[in-house]
Design a protein around this motif. Structure first.
Motif, short mmCIF file in Angstrom:
data_model
loop_
_atom_site.label_atom_id
_atom_site.label_comp_id
_atom_site.label_asym_id
_atom_site.label_seq_id
_atom_site.Cartn_x
_atom_site.Cartn_y
_atom_site.Cartn_z
N ARG A 50 18.32 60.48 59.78
CA ARG A 50 17.27 59.77 58.95
C ARG A 50 16.92 60.65 57.82
NH1 ARG A 50 12.45 57.97 58.30
NH2 ARG A 50 12.95 55.43 58.21
N LEU A 51 16.41 61.83 57.99
CA LEU A 51 15.90 62.62 56.18
C LEU A 51 17.02 63.26 55.50
CD1 LEU A 51 14.08 65.68 56.75
CD2 LEU A 51 16.23 65.58 55.44
N MET A 52 18.65 62.98 55.89
CA MET A 52 19.51 63.31 54.93
C MET A 52 20.10 61.64 54.13
SD MET A 52 21.69 66.49 56.52
CE MET A 52 22.77 65.85 55.56
N ASP A 53 20.09 60.88 55.70
CA ASP A 53 20.34 59.84 54.25
C ASP A 53 19.36 58.80 53.70
OD1 ASP A 53 22.70 57.52 55.61
OD2 ASP A 53 20.94 56.46 55.97
N ARG A 54 18.30 59.32 54.06
CA ARG A 54 17.23 58.72 52.67
C ARG A 54 17.10 59.43 51.68
NH1 ARG A 54 12.70 61.11 52.84
NH2 ARG A 54 11.24 61.62 54.88
#
Ligand code: HMG
Length: 445
Positions: free
Chosen positions: A63-67
């Protein structure tokens, strides 16, 4: 000096919820207020049968890398802090990298990976390692991914059972960070203690009452060490003081001790003198016992005063809101406390840029670390991305029998296969065992 610190943070909770006053207390024959008021907990998070430290860590990191629009090439280091590891050789970070490579283009072949262990303080130690790596100029412009992940389960009927929890916190450590800059100053309080340990066993051996005393002693030592490099601390210096939170009642004790320490020889001590006297000094007593009795009386008085109560409500209480709903996440716990504080400031529209936080990390065995963090301009945009409330609200509510089954299913010494209670969606799941006893993972759309 370029600022180095936390650029982004993500929290991932286990998908199940155990209600402590409603479901746990009646089964234990206890007053529900022991949990809500005494320990300060409403609920614990639990992992469903397809969740473990790897899935929670990978989900938070994904989720962190995606956003943040990151690719594996942007990451030069993956450190996982955990005290729930299932392998004495292969680190959890390799499993997490394997998971992430299923969903991102590219790979992490040139990222340094490791696993940090020192009970709950390992999450902060990993943060420190990443900070030092960047400060040393060895990062080649890349950021570090630090993930604290734990299934904090106790043996059934252990007094710690009420403080269980499961979840992961992923943090991106980088130059010119969006959230907080870490102080170069740190203070340590560290001693060889036998309060909480897991000698090659899944569930901890705990001396609960002693662990509380050790926490306070090491935290105080760390604060004094911090002050020896950063100068005296004062309660008004800090917007929030996030502590390691095994349960909020522990922080209530630590905060009172910290306030007494920080107000000694200040105008606040003078202001309170009419109401509760001045702080006892050891030289005024013939023996230790009389001194400690006087200290206890002073602390009892202090906690009822308006200045203390107002300070606690502003500086400490906001750090506890997520912990009250999820329990202890061990290595992630102090990072959950920071996230709670920033989230509450964001929700109230407080302008925090330039304000200072004081972090009190702790790990049994035992070590405390104190460091400061400065909130960065633009922190609100980062905070706005957190979806903690949605995650907490969508957890499945466990009935007592289901809790017993899921605890057994996660017990490494039991061979219990149970149906999933929730349906995974857009997340990594445990997918069985490989031929060498390795765990396998799969991404479910
Ligand atoms: P216990 O003995 O079941 O609980 O377990 P208690 O009888 O001490 O009660 C807890 C509190 O509730 C007390 O508050 C009671 O007075 C109050 P206090 O007096 O301490 O302020 N209480 C009530 N309040 C209102 N209404 C009522 C009521 N009844 C009682 N009706 C214990 C407590 C902490 C020992 C247990 O939960 C335990 O063993 N926990 C695990 C160990 C732990 O969390 N230790 C914390 C410090 S060590 C640490 O943080 C490290 C750790 O995270 C691990 C790591 O580093 O890896 C654990």
């Amino acid at each position: 000096m370029t600022a180095v610190g936390i650029d982004a943070i993500e929290v991932w909770t286990g998908n199940l919820r155990l209600d402590l006053p409603g479901t746990f207390a009646p089964q234990k024959g206890e007053d529900p207020e022991k949990y809500t008021k005494g320990l300060g907990l409403n609920a614990s998070s639990f992992p469903d049968s397809y969740e473990d430290i790897v899935t929670m860590a990978a989900n938070a990191a994904h989720r962190l890398m995606d956003r943040k629009g990151l690719e594996p090439d942007d990451i030069g280091r993956i450190d996982v802090a955990t005290e729930s590891a299932f392998d004495n050789s292969k680190p959890v970070s390799t499993y997490v990298a394997g998971c992430l490579e299923q969903v991102f283009d590219g790979d992490f072949h040139h990222a340094n990976k490791g696993e940090r262990k020192f009970a709950c303080i390992a999450g902060t130690q990993s943060l420190d390692d990443a900070y030092n790596w960047i400060r040393a100029g060895r990062n080649r412009g890349r950021a570090a991914l630090v993930i604290a992940t734990d299934t904090a389960l106790y043996a059934r009927d252990d007094p710690g059972e009420a403080t269980q929890g499961a979840g992961a916190v992923a943090m991106l450590i980088d130059e010119d960070p969006a959230l907080v800059e870490l102080s170069p100053e740190q203070g340590y309080g560290s001693a060889d203690e036998t309060d909480f340990l897991k000698p090659n066993q899944q569930f901890p051996s705990v001396d609960g009452k002693r662990s509380v005393q050790v926490y306070l002693a090491r935290m105080r030592e760390a604060l004094e060490d911090y002050e020896s490099v950063a100068g005296d601390t004062h309660p008004d210096d800090f917007a929030f003081i996030p502590f390691h939170t095994p349960f909020p009642g522990m922080v209530r004790k630590a905060a009172l001790l910290g306030y007494r320490h920080m107000t000694r020889d200040t105008a606040i001590e003078e202001e309170l003198a009419d109401e509760i006297g001045r702080q006892p000094r050891p030289e005024a007593f013939d023996d230790d016992e009389a001194y400690h009795d006087a200290l206890r009386d002073y602390m009892d008085g202090l906690k009822g005063t308006d200045p203390y109560r107002e300070w606690y409500a502003e500086t400490i209480e906001p750090t506890l809101s997520i912990a009250r709903e999820v329990g202890n996440w061990y290595t992630g716990s102090v990072h959950v406390a920071r996230a709670s504080a920033l989230k509450s400031a964001f929700e109230r529209g407080t302008d925090l840029a330039g304000e200072t936080l004081l972090l009190g990390s702790y790990g049994s065995g035992a070590q405390a670390e104190i460091h400061a963090e400065t909130v960065r301009e633009g922190w609100e945009e980062e905070l706005a991305q957190l979806n903690v409330d949605e995650q907490l609200d969508s957890r499945y509510e466990l009935a007592w029998e289901e809790y017993e089954e899921i605890h057994d299913a996660h017990n490494h010494e039991m061979d219990v296969d149970i149906e999933e209670l929730t349906t995974p969606e857009a997340e990594f799941v445990f997918d069985g065992w490989g031929r060498m006893g390795e765990r396998k993972y799969r991404y479910v759309e």
